[in-house]
Design a protein around this motif. Structure first.
Motif, PDB file in Angstrom:
ATOM      1  N   ILE A 102       6.484 -12.004  13.955  1.00 11.79           N
ATOM      2  CA  ILE A 102       5.139 -11.444  14.006  1.00 11.79           C
ATOM      3  C   ILE A 102       5.270  -9.926  13.963  1.00 11.79           C
ATOM      4  CG2 ILE A 102       2.958 -11.297  15.255  1.00 11.79           C
ATOM      5  CD1 ILE A 102       3.840 -13.858  16.776  1.00 11.79           C
ATOM      6  N   MET A 103       4.932  -9.354  12.815  1.00 13.46           N
ATOM      7  CA  MET A 103       5.014  -7.905  12.621  1.00 13.46           C
ATOM      8  C   MET A 103       3.627  -7.302  12.804  1.00 13.46           C
ATOM      9  SD  MET A 103       8.252  -7.411  11.842  1.00 13.46           S
ATOM     10  CE  MET A 103       8.153  -5.689  11.379  1.00 13.46           C
ATOM     11  N   VAL A 104       3.586  -6.092  13.373  1.00 16.41           N
ATOM     12  CA  VAL A 104       2.330  -5.365  13.522  1.00 16.41           C
ATOM     13  C   VAL A 104       2.542  -3.927  13.065  1.00 16.41           C
ATOM     14  CG1 VAL A 104       2.720  -4.759  15.958  1.00 16.41           C
ATOM     15  CG2 VAL A 104       0.380  -4.861  15.060  1.00 16.41           C
ATOM     16  N   ASN A 105       1.534  -3.397  12.408  1.00 11.66           N
ATOM     17  CA  ASN A 105       1.555  -2.017  11.945  1.00 11.66           C
ATOM     18  C   ASN A 105       0.798  -1.166  12.965  1.00 11.66           C
ATOM     19  OD1 ASN A 105       1.315   0.440  10.685  1.00 11.66           O
ATOM     20  ND2 ASN A 105       0.097  -0.305   8.975  1.00 11.66           N
ATOM     21  N   LEU A 106       1.531  -0.367  13.726  1.00  9.73           N
ATOM     22  CA  LEU A 106       0.904   0.498  14.732  1.00  9.73           C
ATOM     23  C   LEU A 106       0.668   1.912  14.218  1.00  9.73           C
ATOM     24  CD1 LEU A 106       2.817  -0.664  17.944  1.00  9.73           C
ATOM     25  CD2 LEU A 106       0.575  -1.402  17.094  1.00  9.73           C
ATOM     26  N   SER A 107       0.932   2.138  12.943  1.00 10.71           N
ATOM     27  CA  SER A 107       0.691   3.461  12.368  1.00 10.71           C
ATOM     28  C   SER A 107      -0.765   3.580  11.924  1.00 10.71           C
ATOM     29  CB  SER A 107       1.618   3.708  11.178  1.00 10.71           C
ATOM     30  OG  SER A 107       1.156   3.004  10.035  1.00 10.71           O
ATOM     31  N   ALA A 108      -1.147   4.771  11.515  1.00 10.39           N
ATOM     32  CA  ALA A 108      -2.506   5.008  11.015  1.00 10.39           C
ATOM     33  C   ALA A 108      -2.605   4.748   9.517  1.00 10.39           C
ATOM     34  CB  ALA A 108      -2.924   6.447  11.322  1.00 10.39           C
ATOM     35  N   GLU A 109      -1.486   4.453   8.866  1.00 13.58           N
ATOM     36  CA  GLU A 109      -1.433   4.257   7.415  1.00 13.58           C
ATOM     37  C   GLU A 109      -1.093   2.812   7.073  1.00 13.58           C
ATOM     38  OE1 GLU A 109      -2.115   6.945   5.566  1.00 13.58           O
ATOM     39  OE2 GLU A 109      -2.199   8.163   7.390  1.00 13.58           O
ATOM     40  N   GLU A 110      -1.404   2.392   5.842  1.00 13.59           N
ATOM     41  CA  GLU A 110      -0.935   1.093   5.351  1.00 13.59           C
ATOM     42  C   GLU A 110       0.584   1.128   5.237  1.00 13.59           C
ATOM     43  OE1 GLU A 110      -2.633   0.069   1.578  1.00 13.59           O
ATOM     44  OE2 GLU A 110      -4.484  -0.661   2.480  1.00 13.59           O
ATOM     45  N   VAL A 111       1.205  -0.014   5.533  1.00 13.04           N
ATOM     46  CA  VAL A 111       2.658  -0.135   5.410  1.00 13.04           C
ATOM     47  C   VAL A 111       2.947  -1.374   4.571  1.00 13.04           C
ATOM     48  CG1 VAL A 111       4.826  -0.476   6.661  1.00 13.04           C
ATOM     49  CG2 VAL A 111       3.064   0.990   7.632  1.00 13.04           C
ATOM     50  N   THR A 112       3.888  -1.246   3.652  1.00 10.19           N
ATOM     51  CA  THR A 112       4.275  -2.355   2.785  1.00 10.19           C
ATOM     52  C   THR A 112       5.621  -2.910   3.217  1.00 10.19           C
ATOM     53  OG1 THR A 112       3.061  -1.376   0.940  1.00 10.19           O
ATOM     54  CG2 THR A 112       4.716  -3.037   0.392  1.00 10.19           C
ATOM     55  N   ILE A 113       5.671  -4.236   3.381  1.00 14.08           N
ATOM     56  CA  ILE A 113       6.930  -4.935   3.666  1.00 14.08           C
ATOM     57  C   ILE A 113       7.367  -5.587   2.362  1.00 14.08           C
ATOM     58  CG2 ILE A 113       8.054  -6.749   5.002  1.00 14.08           C
ATOM     59  CD1 ILE A 113       5.878  -6.297   7.169  1.00 14.08           C
ATOM     60  N   LEU A 114       8.572  -5.299   1.944  1.00 14.47           N
ATOM     61  CA  LEU A 114       9.088  -5.790   0.670  1.00 14.47           C
ATOM     62  C   LEU A 114       9.979  -7.006   0.856  1.00 14.47           C
ATOM     63  CD1 LEU A 114      10.028  -2.339  -0.875  1.00 14.47           C
ATOM     64  CD2 LEU A 114       7.999  -3.736  -1.380  1.00 14.47           C
ATOM     65  N   PRO A 115      10.070  -7.882  -0.156  1.00  9.18           N
ATOM     66  CA  PRO A 115      11.006  -9.003  -0.086  1.00  9.18           C
ATOM     67  C   PRO A 115      12.429  -8.499   0.149  1.00  9.18           C
ATOM     68  CG  PRO A 115       9.519  -9.265  -1.944  1.00  9.18           C
ATOM     69  CD  PRO A 115       9.291  -7.885  -1.394  1.00  9.18           C
ATOM     70  N   GLY A 116      13.129  -9.140   1.067  1.00 14.95           N
ATOM     71  CA  GLY A 116      14.514  -8.775   1.365  1.00 14.95           C
ATOM     72  C   GLY A 116      14.673  -7.605   2.307  1.00 14.95           C
TER      73      GLY A 116
END
Length: 148
Positions: free
Chosen positions: A97-111
């Protein structure tokens, strides 16, 4: 445990292979995102990220899923239920379970390395009912009661 202090953990591995320890003495092995495409998390958004990893954890041990400090510092990504506990009798896919605590969008990439997994021995308690517990200097003082 074997003579090196390691435990053997049978696993069905993802295409990316087994989790990898970054150094010879690392306590956590990196887990990678087993994604078909990128996942974009908006600020404060969370997602369940698959790893493609299935484990047979030996009885008497647990696995803990923990954040990667670099992701938390640089991108604001962390593991929401940290540490996430994986019991020895669980046989499903390890997901994070990942959460983005930044103020910006974050992209998680395959691998991409998204978290780390740590194995630890488990001690189960035997609860003994009492009508009173012995006193201590701290007593019932809770959060912040021992000072800053």
């Amino acid at each position: 445990m074997d003579s090196t202090g390691s435990i053997r953990v049978p696993a069905i591995l993802p295409e990316s292979g087994a989790p990898v320890y970054s150094t010879e003495v690392s306590s956590g092995a990196d887990l990678k995102a087993a994604l078909d495409g990128a996942v974009v998390l908006k600020s404060l958004e969370r997602a369940l990220i698959p790893t493609g990893l299935f484990l047979e954890i030996p009885p008497g041990f647990e696995a803990q899923v923990r954040p990667r400090s670099g992701l938390a510092l640089r991108r604001g990504l962390t593991v929401l239920n940290s540490p996430g506990t994986i019991d020895a009798d669980y046989r499903g896919e390890i997901k994070v379970i990942m959460v983005n605590l930044s103020a910006e969008e974050v992209t998680i990439l395959p691998g991409e390395r998204i978290a780390q997994i740590v194995f630890a021995p488990v001690i189960q308690a035997v609860f003994e009912e009492k009508s009173r517990l012995p006193g201590t200097e701290r007593g019932t003082g809770g959060f912040g009661s021992t000072g800053v």
